[in-house]
Design an enzyme around this catalytic site. Sequence first.
Site, mmCIF file in Angstrom:
data_model
loop_
_atom_site.group_PDB
_atom_site.id
_atom_site.type_symbol
_atom_site.label_atom_id
_atom_site.label_comp_id
_atom_site.label_asym_id
_atom_site.label_seq_id
_atom_site.Cartn_x
_atom_site.Cartn_y
_atom_site.Cartn_z
ATOM 1 N N MET A 9 0.324 -1.044 0.736
ATOM 2 C CA MET A 9 0.110 0.227 -0.078
ATOM 3 C C MET A 9 0.956 1.727 0.042
ATOM 4 O O MET A 9 1.507 1.673 0.895
ATOM 5 C CB MET A 9 -1.138 0.251 0.788
ATOM 6 C CG MET A 9 -1.803 -1.268 1.388
ATOM 7 S SD MET A 9 -3.141 -1.550 -0.021
ATOM 8 C CE MET A 9 -4.066 0.215 0.228
ATOM 9 N N GLY A 11 -0.629 4.534 -0.720
ATOM 10 C CA GLY A 11 -2.032 5.404 -0.977
ATOM 11 C C GLY A 11 -2.256 6.108 -1.675
ATOM 12 O O GLY A 11 -3.182 6.923 -2.604
ATOM 13 N N VAL A 13 -3.539 5.854 -5.537
ATOM 14 C CA VAL A 13 -4.855 5.051 -6.918
ATOM 15 C C VAL A 13 -4.156 3.567 -7.202
ATOM 16 O O VAL A 13 -5.317 2.415 -7.036
ATOM 17 C CB VAL A 13 -5.583 5.633 -7.910
ATOM 18 C CG1 VAL A 13 -4.466 6.207 -8.789
ATOM 19 C CG2 VAL A 13 -6.977 5.794 -8.044
ATOM 20 N N CYS A 90 14.571 -2.467 -7.211
ATOM 21 C CA CYS A 90 13.986 -2.493 -6.080
ATOM 22 C C CYS A 90 13.049 -3.707 -5.582
ATOM 23 O O CYS A 90 12.599 -3.864 -5.090
ATOM 24 C CB CYS A 90 13.409 -0.705 -6.083
ATOM 25 S SG CYS A 90 12.502 -0.734 -5.184
ATOM 26 N N CYS A 186 11.065 7.984 -6.468
ATOM 27 C CA CYS A 186 10.477 7.851 -4.815
ATOM 28 C C CYS A 186 12.025 8.603 -4.418
ATOM 29 O O CYS A 186 10.677 9.333 -3.293
ATOM 30 C CB CYS A 186 10.284 6.287 -4.290
ATOM 31 S SG CYS A 186 11.387 5.258 -3.521
#
Length: 342
Positions: A9, A11, A13, A90, A186
């Site tokens: 998760m 956050g 969509v 990753c 990120c």
Amino acid sequence: MSKRVVVGMSGGVDSTVSALILKNSGYDVVGAWLRMTDDVSGFDKAKSVCDMLDIPLYMHDMRDVFNKNVVAPFIDAYVSGKTPNPCIICNPTTKIKGLEMVAEINGAQKIATGHYANLGEKDGRFFLIRDDNPKDQTYFLYRLTQKQLSKLIFPLYGMEKSKVKQLAADAGFHFTAEAKESQEICFIPDDDYISFIKMHTDKGFECGDFLDIEGNILGKHSGIARYTVGQRKGLGIALGKPAYVIKNDPILNTVTLGDNDDLFSCEVNITDAVYMSEQMPDVPTQVFAKIRYAAKPEKAVWYPMDEKNAKIIFEKPQRAVTSGQSLVAYIDNMLFGGGFIV
């Protein structure tokens, strides 16, 4: 008793709708938010989604693993004149590994992500299958192992992004459906990778020579970490005509410039090759390959050199083959294998 699945998760969509689909399909869904950096602001977004879905959310600290497997190699690649794709590293080493850890803790048999990918099984082996969806993300997943693939579910397979957003909005998740999709790495604030690297090292920023393709000195560059193959803007040199980065040489600390035509080549060498079957082919193999995510797969022949190295010869020249990026190949849309471009 319903089958338990751990969903990564964020956050956003994609993970929101993935969890929604699985819950509506009868799964016992557990959310996992993987902490990659010191920034925990994303956890609140994920928690809001999980509260609305009435599923638990666990924070799992992956900072040490992430720094070792993703951040450090990212910095090393740039200071060596390469252009890495950190998501590819990753996924198998950190993201999927972290979800596997949370699954083990919670007794879950499966893990799921919001990737747009199709997973098939043949003769007891699992294969990623690409489709014509512009969001197809099998390219980013080519280094996953058979063990990891055997646990994975991709709930968004076959769905268009617009449909995913509509499902989120219809279920009341307007804050995710309407959020702007980030294209940034990120862990790089403001997408400023140069400042990020300079915070960690001075290597890669030593001045050196710009060369033409004959080896003649054209001027001075300000560090090979600032340049990537195919780059035209921001070179800091005026030659009276458009110039493109053709090659970085970390040993000589030079950056070679040339014309657009100089960027095209048919031959690509890769290292650290992996195969979906986990077996190296013993003969040259006809494939469709691409040298970057946004490229269309093109006809080529894969020549295995040894267990870790291969040479791929394209039928048509490819533009801006870039060291550090990944070449990924398919056979009949089934992922064949890939490796890092030398």
